[in-house]
Design a protein around this motif. Structure first.
Motif, PDB file in Angstrom:
ATOM      1  N   ARG A 148       5.389  -1.188  62.284  1.00 24.73           N
ATOM      2  CA  ARG A 148       4.610  -2.328  62.297  1.00 24.73           C
ATOM      3  C   ARG A 148       3.460  -2.005  61.028  1.00 24.73           C
ATOM      4  O   ARG A 148       3.032  -3.350  60.627  1.00 24.73           O
ATOM      5  N   TYR A 149       3.534  -1.164  60.612  1.00 27.48           N
ATOM      6  CA  TYR A 149       2.490  -0.716  59.373  1.00 27.48           C
ATOM      7  C   TYR A 149       3.213  -0.593  58.264  1.00 27.48           C
ATOM      8  O   TYR A 149       4.428   0.006  58.078  1.00 27.48           O
ATOM      9  N   PRO A 150       2.531  -1.302  56.975  1.00 24.79           N
ATOM     10  CA  PRO A 150       3.314  -1.571  55.821  1.00 24.79           C
ATOM     11  C   PRO A 150       3.834  -0.006  55.320  1.00 24.79           C
ATOM     12  O   PRO A 150       4.862   0.037  54.664  1.00 24.79           O
ATOM     13  N   ALA A 151       2.949   0.996  55.191  1.00 22.46           N
ATOM     14  CA  ALA A 151       3.249   2.208  54.680  1.00 22.46           C
ATOM     15  C   ALA A 151       4.395   2.801  55.369  1.00 22.46           C
ATOM     16  O   ALA A 151       5.322   3.529  54.566  1.00 22.46           O
ATOM     17  N   PHE A 152       4.673   2.694  56.773  1.00 20.02           N
ATOM     18  CA  PHE A 152       5.950   3.327  57.283  1.00 20.02           C
ATOM     19  C   PHE A 152       7.397   2.460  56.854  1.00 20.02           C
ATOM     20  O   PHE A 152       8.404   3.007  56.852  1.00 20.02           O
ATOM     21  N   LYS A 153       6.837   1.105  56.740  1.00 21.95           N
ATOM     22  CA  LYS A 153       8.158   0.311  56.029  1.00 21.95           C
ATOM     23  C   LYS A 153       8.433   0.921  54.671  1.00 21.95           C
ATOM     24  O   LYS A 153       9.808   0.910  54.238  1.00 21.95           O
ATOM     25  N   ILE A 154       7.574   0.963  54.051  1.00 18.46           N
ATOM     26  CA  ILE A 154       7.667   1.683  52.369  1.00 18.46           C
ATOM     27  C   ILE A 154       8.401   3.284  52.463  1.00 18.46           C
ATOM     28  O   ILE A 154       9.301   3.294  51.812  1.00 18.46           O
ATOM     29  N   MET A 155       7.990   3.774  53.362  1.00 15.32           N
ATOM     30  CA  MET A 155       8.311   5.194  53.329  1.00 15.32           C
ATOM     31  C   MET A 155       9.927   5.252  54.014  1.00 15.32           C
ATOM     32  O   MET A 155      10.604   6.177  53.666  1.00 15.32           O
ATOM     33  N   THR A 156      10.212   4.132  54.762  1.00 14.14           N
ATOM     34  CA  THR A 156      11.799   4.034  54.981  1.00 14.14           C
ATOM     35  C   THR A 156      12.544   3.428  53.751  1.00 14.14           C
ATOM     36  O   THR A 156      13.745   4.495  53.979  1.00 14.14           O
ATOM     37  N   LEU A 157      12.145   2.808  53.174  1.00 19.14           N
ATOM     38  CA  LEU A 157      12.878   2.427  51.931  1.00 19.14           C
ATOM     39  C   LEU A 157      13.146   3.892  51.126  1.00 19.14           C
ATOM     40  O   LEU A 157      14.076   4.250  50.298  1.00 19.14           O
ATOM     41  N   LEU A 158      11.838   4.585  50.915  1.00 21.09           N
ATOM     42  CA  LEU A 158      11.877   5.849  50.227  1.00 21.09           C
ATOM     43  C   LEU A 158      12.771   6.697  50.726  1.00 21.09           C
ATOM     44  O   LEU A 158      13.797   7.325  49.737  1.00 21.09           O
ATOM     45  N   GLY A 159      12.944   6.787  52.141  1.00 19.46           N
ATOM     46  CA  GLY A 159      13.944   7.646  52.380  1.00 19.46           C
ATOM     47  C   GLY A 159      15.440   7.385  52.509  1.00 19.46           C
ATOM     48  O   GLY A 159      16.196   8.118  51.985  1.00 19.46           O
ATOM     49  N   PHE A 160      15.816   6.152  52.393  1.00 24.81           N
ATOM     50  CA  PHE A 160      17.099   5.466  52.218  1.00 24.81           C
ATOM     51  C   PHE A 160      17.376   5.908  50.537  1.00 24.81           C
ATOM     52  O   PHE A 160      18.402   6.267  50.398  1.00 24.81           O
ATOM     53  N   LYS A 166       5.595  -8.880  54.467  1.00 21.89           N
ATOM     54  CA  LYS A 166       5.341  -8.717  52.822  1.00 21.89           C
ATOM     55  C   LYS A 166       5.739  -7.555  52.130  1.00 21.89           C
ATOM     56  O   LYS A 166       6.354  -7.952  51.058  1.00 21.89           O
ATOM     57  N   PRO A 167       5.850  -6.316  52.897  1.00 17.37           N
ATOM     58  CA  PRO A 167       6.463  -5.253  51.918  1.00 17.37           C
ATOM     59  C   PRO A 167       7.941  -5.511  51.519  1.00 17.37           C
ATOM     60  O   PRO A 167       8.274  -5.130  50.590  1.00 17.37           O
ATOM     61  N   PHE A 168       8.578  -6.332  52.444  1.00 13.88           N
ATOM     62  CA  PHE A 168      10.076  -6.635  51.978  1.00 13.88           C
ATOM     63  C   PHE A 168      10.064  -7.589  50.736  1.00 13.88           C
ATOM     64  O   PHE A 168      10.956  -7.406  49.928  1.00 13.88           O
ATOM     65  N   TYR A 169       9.092  -8.511  50.377  1.00 16.25           N
ATOM     66  CA  TYR A 169       9.086  -9.002  49.103  1.00 16.25           C
ATOM     67  C   TYR A 169       8.821  -8.217  48.005  1.00 16.25           C
ATOM     68  O   TYR A 169       9.355  -8.208  46.806  1.00 16.25           O
ATOM     69  N   TRP A 170       7.886  -7.248  48.329  1.00 12.79           N
ATOM     70  CA  TRP A 170       7.658  -5.947  47.329  1.00 12.79           C
ATOM     71  C   TRP A 170       8.812  -5.226  47.134  1.00 12.79           C
ATOM     72  O   TRP A 170       9.076  -5.022  45.686  1.00 12.79           O
ATOM     73  N   PHE A 171       9.942  -5.021  48.056  1.00 13.09           N
ATOM     74  CA  PHE A 171      11.212  -4.481  47.796  1.00 13.09           C
ATOM     75  C   PHE A 171      11.990  -5.068  46.961  1.00 13.09           C
ATOM     76  O   PHE A 171      12.710  -4.274  46.208  1.00 13.09           O
ATOM     77  N   GLY A 172      12.066  -6.355  47.264  1.00 10.57           N
ATOM     78  CA  GLY A 172      12.809  -7.430  46.469  1.00 10.57           C
ATOM     79  C   GLY A 172      12.585  -7.338  45.003  1.00 10.57           C
ATOM     80  O   GLY A 172      13.305  -7.075  44.075  1.00 10.57           O
ATOM     81  N   LEU A 173      11.339  -7.475  44.473  1.00  7.56           N
ATOM     82  CA  LEU A 173      10.860  -7.177  43.229  1.00  7.56           C
ATOM     83  C   LEU A 173      11.327  -5.731  42.436  1.00  7.56           C
ATOM     84  O   LEU A 173      11.602  -5.780  41.358  1.00  7.56           O
ATOM     85  N   ILE A 174      10.948  -4.638  43.518  1.00  2.00           N
ATOM     86  CA  ILE A 174      11.385  -3.563  43.050  1.00  2.00           C
ATOM     87  C   ILE A 174      12.739  -3.321  42.681  1.00  2.00           C
ATOM     88  O   ILE A 174      13.066  -2.710  41.622  1.00  2.00           O
ATOM     89  N   ILE A 175      13.572  -3.853  43.395  1.00  2.00           N
ATOM     90  CA  ILE A 175      15.191  -3.670  43.228  1.00  2.00           C
ATOM     91  C   ILE A 175      15.358  -4.609  42.137  1.00  2.00           C
ATOM     92  O   ILE A 175      16.420  -4.250  41.214  1.00  2.00           O
ATOM     93  N   VAL A 176      15.045  -5.686  41.756  1.00  2.00           N
ATOM     94  CA  VAL A 176      15.338  -6.556  40.598  1.00  2.00           C
ATOM     95  C   VAL A 176      14.959  -5.784  39.454  1.00  2.00           C
ATOM     96  O   VAL A 176      15.683  -5.572  38.573  1.00  2.00           O
TER      97      VAL A 176
END
Length: 204
Positions: A67-79, A152-162
């Motif tokens: 539920r914390y944005p930092a852990f969502k971001i770390m999950t993307l980093l891990g994958f 909202k982190p997922f929107y940032w992820f979308g921008l990063i991937i694009v």
């Protein structure tokens, strides 16, 4: 690191395939080291008991901390790290063992080069996003929630991937070179010719 004077196309016409193969520098030891390190981190010493990356990622995904944005971001980093590791360990290991230079296998080398460029961009950008998230939340929790709360982190992820896709397509190419046993932006690194030009430093 030097850059080619013309990025497209990287012409291999001035040598035969056999001549390009003869210019390669195979190194079994470096190749085994690449593959060994990647296998160690992906699989571990014992497949059933010492898996490293995958259990950590599953635990992170199932954690209430998601539920914390930092852990969502770390999950993307891990994958991202897992997927990038297949390239920088196994593909580079194959390149070192076979002595790959760009013109030996242009399509395969372009593919792996684009792969590593894409995931390097995703990983670097996500790390910056993680640092920015922590900074903003420490500075102002309300502001942090406004920009990074909820999904909202997922929107940032979308921008990063694009951004990573665009950079991988238009930002330049990189390929493995057995002249440095790493990825280079110059397909003719260490060789006299560099996309139709002569590298006087390496010729002399």
């Amino acid at each position: 690191m030097s850059y080619p004077t013309e990025r497209e196309p990287w012409s291999c016409d001035h040598r035969t395939h056999e001549e390009w193969v003869a210019l390669g520098r195979p190194n079994l030891g470096i190749g085994i080291m690449y593959i060994g390190v990647g296998t160690f981190f992906l699989v571990g010493l014992d497949f059933y008991d010492y898996l490293f990356y995958f259990p950590a990622m599953f635990a992170l995904l199932r954690s209430k901390l998601q539920r914390y944005p930092a852990f969502k971001i770390m999950t993307l980093l891990g994958f991202t790290d897992i997927l990038a590791l297949f390239d920088v360990s196994f593909a580079c290991g194959w390149g070192a063992i076979t002595g790959q230079i760009y013109c030996m296998s242009p399509i395969i080398n372009r593919f792996f080069g684009t792969w590593v460029y894409f995931f390097w961009t995703v990983s670097s950008s996500t790390a910056v996003l993680l640092a920015l998230t922590r900074f903003v939340e420490l500075l102002d929790k309300k502001c942090g929630k406004t920009f990074f709360g909820g999904n909202k982190p997922f929107y940032w992820f979308g921008l990063i991937i694009v951004y990573a896709i665009l950079l991988a397509i238009f930002g330049g190419k990189c390929v493995f070179s057995s002249y440095m046993y790493a990825v280079a932006y110059d397909p003719f690194y260490g060789m006299p010719e560099r996309n139709g030009t002569v590298d006087l430093v390496n010729v002399s």
